[in-house]
Design a protein around this motif. Sequence first.
Motif, PDB file in Angstrom:
ATOM      1  N   ILE A  67     -57.436 -52.628 -26.019  1.00 20.32           N
ATOM      2  CA  ILE A  67     -58.599 -53.455 -25.714  1.00 20.32           C
ATOM      3  C   ILE A  67     -59.874 -52.657 -25.952  1.00 20.32           C
ATOM      4  CG2 ILE A  67     -59.732 -54.812 -23.918  1.00 20.32           C
ATOM      5  CD1 ILE A  67     -56.993 -55.875 -24.583  1.00 20.32           C
ATOM      6  N   PRO A  93     -56.125 -60.872 -23.503  1.00 19.73           N
ATOM      7  CA  PRO A  93     -56.122 -59.403 -23.533  1.00 19.73           C
ATOM      8  C   PRO A  93     -54.697 -58.837 -23.610  1.00 19.73           C
ATOM      9  CG  PRO A  93     -57.709 -60.187 -21.933  1.00 19.73           C
ATOM     10  CD  PRO A  93     -56.960 -61.407 -22.400  1.00 19.73           C
ATOM     11  N   GLY A 152     -57.829 -56.557 -29.763  1.00 15.25           N
ATOM     12  CA  GLY A 152     -58.632 -56.367 -28.553  1.00 15.25           C
ATOM     13  C   GLY A 152     -60.018 -56.983 -28.664  1.00 15.25           C
ATOM     14  N   ILE A 208     -58.537 -60.298 -15.197  1.00 12.71           N
ATOM     15  CA  ILE A 208     -59.230 -59.686 -16.343  1.00 12.71           C
ATOM     16  C   ILE A 208     -60.568 -59.148 -15.851  1.00 12.71           C
ATOM     17  CG2 ILE A 208     -60.123 -60.031 -18.683  1.00 12.71           C
ATOM     18  CD1 ILE A 208     -58.288 -62.443 -18.929  1.00 12.71           C
TER      19      ILE A 208
END
Length: 353
Positions: free
Chosen positions: A2, A172, A178, A199
């Motif tokens: 990410i 994600p 990402g 998240i």
Amino acid sequence: MIHVTAQQVARSVGRSLCGKTSFPHSYEAFALSTRSSSSVNSSSSGGAGYGNVHHQMLPGDESENLFRHVANPKTISVIGAPMTFGQPFVGTDSSPALLREQGLLKDLSSLGWRVEDLPDLDFNNICSEADASLSLLGGDHSIGIGSLAGILRAKPETGVIWVDAHADLNTPDISESGNMHGMPLGIMMKELVPDRRVIPGLEWMEEGTSPRLRPDSLVYVGLRDIDKAERKCIRELGIKAFTMYDIDHLGIGRVMDLAIDHLLAKDPNRPIHLSYDIDAVDPLHAPATGTAVRGGLTWREAHFVCEHVVKSGALASAEIVELNATLSDGQGASETIELGHQLIAALCGECIF
Ligand SMILES: NC(=[NH2+])NCCC[C@H](N)C(=O)O
């Protein structure tokens, strides 16, 4: 992997205030953005190079009310959403300015609209409220997180047409890149992210009423670059997807009829939001974008998508995203911005006859 952190994620707490849609966001990291020059250098070559061609801007038949979800007199609220953190390239943040510089707003008023020109979103402190009809000038496609959250709060029954080479259905957990611009639809679907508080940075999305986008409220048009995990989600969730194969097979006319039918068959009074990623169009016509893929919509197909949604009478809001003039030189950049401009005009009723 990410790359995008919580601070770079849209914070949008859309709320409905007596028929108004509001778009508060906060992209804290936006303060770090370096805006590139807002003028396009059209001296060098690039793109298809059609040279000096003519384009006529005429509104459709004024006696027809093509915008039943729009207040009378026809008013459009234009908001710039100069976001560039949803993907790796700086430059999508200049597009609202470039579109305005090209005379977009003047053209919309010559098409018979009262134009409410709202300031660009300030990602540190955002709360934009728009009247019945809304046009967002992106920015990369991560702005869809904010716009969908706001639109669905104001009008939960909204159906969405996502015109894009990509499915933008990652989360994600499954994203290969990402990049947030590949996730707006994944984040809006309860089936994919049941609780967005997990998240970092998206906790706000679970505050108050936070309508989700139902898989049957979405139709894709133009797909041709789908990640493996996205393909599985599209199949398992039964999302209606018209890929470039379907456009080749059925033609854009039939595809758009089926797309609109899918959303309006049960409730013809439902509003439609159209999210238009310029990379749906073939890079021959729109080279200035970050994730270009060959084999896209032709110039006319690109316009037809807009013209036909307008003809349905159901269009309530739209956004155009992923124009990035810094990613093509000269002519290619001008042609991409010009196409974006023309597509917005088509969404506002400009048509051939
Ligand atoms: N809105 C876009 N241009 N999205 C491109 C996404 C590409 C790829 N699927 C990703 O998630 O990174």
